[in-house]
Write an enzyme that holds these catalytic residues in place. Structure first.
Site, PDB file in Angstrom:
ATOM      1  N   GLU A 226       0.847  -1.188   0.000  1.00 22.24           N
ATOM      2  CA  GLU A 226       0.000   0.000   0.000  1.00 22.24           C
ATOM      3  C   GLU A 226       0.888   1.246   0.000  1.00 22.24           C
ATOM      4  O   GLU A 226       1.834   1.340   0.790  1.00 22.24           O
ATOM      5  CB  GLU A 226      -0.870   0.050   1.266  1.00 22.24           C
ATOM      6  CG  GLU A 226      -2.130  -0.761   1.191  1.00 22.24           C
ATOM      7  CD  GLU A 226      -3.185  -0.184   0.246  1.00 22.24           C
ATOM      8  OE1 GLU A 226      -3.013   0.954  -0.248  1.00 22.24           O
ATOM      9  OE2 GLU A 226      -4.175  -0.905   0.012  1.00 22.24           O
TER      10      GLU A 226
ATOM     11  N   HIS B 255      -3.238  -2.917  -8.611  1.00 20.45           N
ATOM     12  CA  HIS B 255      -4.478  -3.517  -8.122  1.00 20.45           C
ATOM     13  C   HIS B 255      -5.524  -3.568  -9.243  1.00 20.45           C
ATOM     14  O   HIS B 255      -6.270  -4.532  -9.375  1.00 20.45           O
ATOM     15  CB  HIS B 255      -5.007  -2.684  -6.937  1.00 20.45           C
ATOM     16  CG  HIS B 255      -6.110  -3.348  -6.183  1.00 20.45           C
ATOM     17  ND1 HIS B 255      -6.716  -2.746  -5.097  1.00 20.45           N
ATOM     18  CD2 HIS B 255      -6.739  -4.541  -6.337  1.00 20.45           C
ATOM     19  CE1 HIS B 255      -7.673  -3.555  -4.630  1.00 20.45           C
ATOM     20  NE2 HIS B 255      -7.699  -4.654  -5.360  1.00 20.45           N
TER      21      HIS B 255
ATOM     22  N   ASP C  86      -6.633   1.702  -8.537  1.00 22.03           N
ATOM     23  CA  ASP C  86      -5.292   2.041  -8.051  1.00 22.03           C
ATOM     24  C   ASP C  86      -4.245   1.113  -8.652  1.00 22.03           C
ATOM     25  O   ASP C  86      -4.575  -0.015  -9.005  1.00 22.03           O
ATOM     26  CB  ASP C  86      -5.237   2.028  -6.511  1.00 22.03           C
ATOM     27  CG  ASP C  86      -5.628   0.698  -5.895  1.00 22.03           C
ATOM     28  OD1 ASP C  86      -6.606   0.085  -6.366  1.00 22.03           O
ATOM     29  OD2 ASP C  86      -4.952   0.262  -4.948  1.00 22.03           O
TER      30      ASP C  86
HETATM   31 ZN   LIG Z   1      -5.736  -1.377  -3.969  1.00 21.28          ZN
END
Ligand SMILES: [Zn+2]
Length: 735
Positions: free
Chosen positions: A295, A337, A347
């Site tokens: 992330e 993603h 994203d």
């Molecule tokens: Zn994501």
């Protein structure tokens, strides 16, 4: 100005602004670039514009975010307002929740109204012009992440922006500039540590040794990787669409059903690992079984998300993953993603620089020619290029290992795979002064050194010590208003701003009850003499310790580290010139409680041989007048000399004593002066040429007698006793 009027769409005829600026309609407000918008909205609600902008940058990367993204605690709009905040902002501004959740002007109005409301409750005196420490409690209560330490980390991130400054663009490509400045008062904030529950167990499994910490995700948000580590063949790149702390909190929330292995911060590339690589973190649906999830704090809509630190730090992590799990460095195995089969997410978005990222990962994994032309593959990048400890080297840099960052059990060195590229888990920076467990006097003299990376930052609580980063070795001083347990941290950054290592200690900051003056005299370039004068202490001083650049030093003759006796003097020889180093003397009572301390820089530029203030010659039969307070060349060389009763802090005058041929010599102060002004007589061996306290042979009050040795020369010093000084008359009688 309190806004009036009905909710959306009627906001079109409200007037916005304050002060000398003509009020704007909402339509005009919506046309403003974000910096001007923040100024106008801030003036309206008497809230600092830079605080609004810093809050926006930390919360959403100045982009419109949507709580349905689900990789961060639910927040909405350009200011990342929680659902409860959205509701309250609607009530405060009269704007519609839809407008606040989607329009930039409405979001900033809503945030400013909320900041003003919280200020009234939590910190009524906080200035509307400039963000300062009084806004801390408002920002600390802002994110409501469910854990006090995380709320603090969020607030710290906002105040870091204010202290470091900012120059980025929002998702509309409008420039945002915040000038760096000091924010006094933040040093006394006691930052709570991240929780350790679950971290020891999970971090003992496989994971990136270069991560700055392990904060365990909720076990409800991951499962076992049944096919084992060998099954890992992909890395999935995400954006949080919210704050770093918001994602960490979300992954710790047992009801979120979401976690990634790693979270990377955009300001400095700090990496928090939350799930062991051996676990299947739930971050990318169908790809979970065979992937690692990273992330990135940021928003897909804003290219400013992709700072140099976040890309470099993430690429180092990816290089280690590639090396550890034999993942090819290409776009088949490093995916977004949005590229996962069945994913509805967007994203990391169109601004993620895939080509540059892949180049960086190759550089950090393979070094050498793979780093040619790659920005960020510099020599200070651990594990990169030919000059760093490249791939295959497991030695890393360990010479700087000292203090709390040594060994295992700390934030470094965990994980089975610490022999990855450049061994990024090695300690690269550490405090030299103070060391863990030291009681320290206020202000605290900070000193740190590092093994790589060009700059160091000190933080005391939430305060960035000094106005800039510091060269290596780094010296700063931290002042505290309050005493007690305080958090200090030192951060090592690469030339690209990447956080390479961090060392944090808690110290017990004590007020200095007593007065202390430390003296340092170079006898030769390598040999120094130290002494200390302690007064106004509440309890008797039992011993004094000395340290130079954080290393305890002892006396050459006795080897003692704890110096007792009058003057607390010691002579110490260094291996290399000590000039420029920091000397710290500390006085303790019998229970080792700190009573006083003093710090001095060893100044090797001064005269190396401190001469007595010799004002004349003295021989047998002489009777001379003198005055220790009036003589312009009186010195204080003998202050605080050892092994003598009392404290000889008065000025002194020295005489070359020629008594050759005499069998016995008596020197006395003549009536009535000894009873008006207190003086001592100190006989020194002149052979050393030094007017040093430890070359004394004898001391007398009013008089002294001695038998001169043939061929030996002497210096007689008349020294003001305990600060006393004035006229005297001296007589020398030889037999
Ligand atoms: Zn994501």
């Amino acid at each position: 100005v309190q806004l009036q009027g009905p909710p959306d769409p009627a906001h079109g005829d409200q007037a916005f602004g304050a002060g000398d600026v003509p009020p704007l309609s909402y339509a005009e407000l919506s046309e403003l670039p974000v910096q001007d918008l923040a100024q106008t909205v801030g003036a309206q609600y008497d809230v600092p514009a830079d605080l609004i902008l810093a809050l926006g940058w930390v919360s959403t990367s100045l982009s419109p975010v949507d709580e349905s993204h689900g990789e961060c605690a639910p927040v909405n709009g350009w200011m990342g307002l929680r659902p409860a905040q959205l509701q309250e902002a609607t009530a405060l501004t009269g704007l519609s929740p839809e407008a606040i959740a989607t329009e930039q002007a409405a979001a900033l109005l809503g945030a400013a109204a909320l900041l003003a409301a919280r200020r009234e409750e939590l910190s009524p005196g906080a200035s509307g012009q400039l963000a300062d420490a009084r806004w801390w409690s408002v920002i600390e209560h802002w994110p409501a992440l469910g854990e006090a330490w995380l709320n603090q980390e969020f607030a710290l991130a906002v105040f870091e922006v204010l202290q470091r400054g900012l120059e980025v663009r929002d998702a509309n490509d409008a420039l945002v500039v915040i000038d760096a400045r000091e924010l006094p008062g933040l040093a006394d904030i006691l930052l709570l540590p991240a929780p350790t529950e679950g971290a020891a167990r999970e971090s003992a499994l496989h994971g990136y040794p270069g991560a700055h910490r392990f904060v365990a995700a909720s076990p409800s948000n991951y499962s076992n990787r049944s096919a084992g580590l060998d099954s890992i063949n992909k890395v999935v790149i995400h954006t949080t669409e919210g704050s770093y702390s918001g994602s960490i909190g979300w992954f710790r929330n047992s009801s979120s059903g979401v976690a990634a292995h790693y979270v990377v911060r955009k300001s400095d590339g700090e990496i928090t690992q939350m799930v062991s690589d051996e676990r299947r973190a739930w971050h990318a649906g169908s790809a979970n079984a065979r992937s690692i999830g990273i992330e990135h704090e940021g928003a897909a809509a804003n290219s400013s998300t992709w700072t140099v630190p976040i890309l470099e730090s993430s690429a180092r992590l990816s290089a280690w993953l590639s090396s550890s799990y034999d993942i090819p460095v290409d776009r088949t195995h490093f995916i977004g993603h949005s590229e996962v089969a069945g994913s509805s997410r967007s994203d990391p978005g169109p601004h993620f620089p895939w080509d540059h990222y892949i180049e960086l990962v190759k550089c950090y994994r393979y070094g050498g020619s793979y780093c040619n032309g790659v920005d960020g593959g510099g020599a200070d990048a651990p594990g990169s290029g030919s000059s760093g400890p490249g791939p295959g080297s497991s030695s890393g840099e360990s010479a700087g290992c000292s203090g709390s960052s040594c060994g295992d059990g700390g934030p470094h060195g965990w994980g089975a795979g610490s022999d990855g590229p450049g061994s990024p888990g090695e300690a690269w920076v550490s405090f030299v002064e103070p060391r863990t467990g030291d009681p320290v006097a206020n202000p605290v003299a900070l000193r740190a050194e590092r093994m790589g990376g060009p700059w160091i930052e000190f933080w005391a609580g939430a305060f960035r010590v000094g106005s800039a980063t510091t060269d290596n070795p780094a010296d700063e001083t931290a002042h505290f208003f309050l005493t007690g347990t305080r958090t200090l941290s030192v951060r090592l950054h690469s030339s690209g701003g990447v956080l390479l290592d961090i060392d944090t200690i808690s110290v017990d900051v004590r007020s200095e009850r007593g007065e202390m003056t430390v003296y340092a005299s170079p006898m030769t370039e390598l040999t120094w003499r130290f002494s200390a004068d302690v007064s106004d202490v509440t309890r008797p001083v039992e011993f004094v310790t000395y340290s130079v650049d954080g290393t305890a030093i002892g006396d050459d003759s006795s080897g003692d580290l704890r110096v007792t006796g009058a003057g607390f003097a010691l002579t110490h020889s260094f291996d290399s010139p000590a000039a420029g180093s920091i000397l710290v003397a500390r006085a303790f009572d019998a229970d080792s409680r700190l009573l006083a301390s003093d710090t001095a820089i060893l100044d090797g530029e001064g005269e190396l041989v401190p001469q007595c203030a010799l004002v004349g010659d003295l021989g047998c039969g002489d009777r001379i007048p003198g005055n220790t307070s009036l003589a312009p060349d009186a010195s204080n060389r003998l202050d605080a000399y050892p092994d003598l009763p009392g404290n000889y802090s008065g000025p002194e005058l020295g005489y070359q004593l020629d008594v050759s041929g005499a069998a016995e010599v008596e020197i006395r102060l003549v009536d009535p002066h000894p009873y008006i002004v207190n003086h001592d007589l100190v006989l020194l061996d002149a052979a050393s040429g030094l007017c040093l306290a430890d070359s004394y042979l004898q001391v007398g009050f009013n008089s002294l007698e001695f038998e001169p040795e043939p061929g030996r020369s002497y210096i007689l010093v008349v020294d003001g006793y305990a600060g006393d000084a004035g006229a005297f008359e001296l007589e020398v009688e030889c037999r």
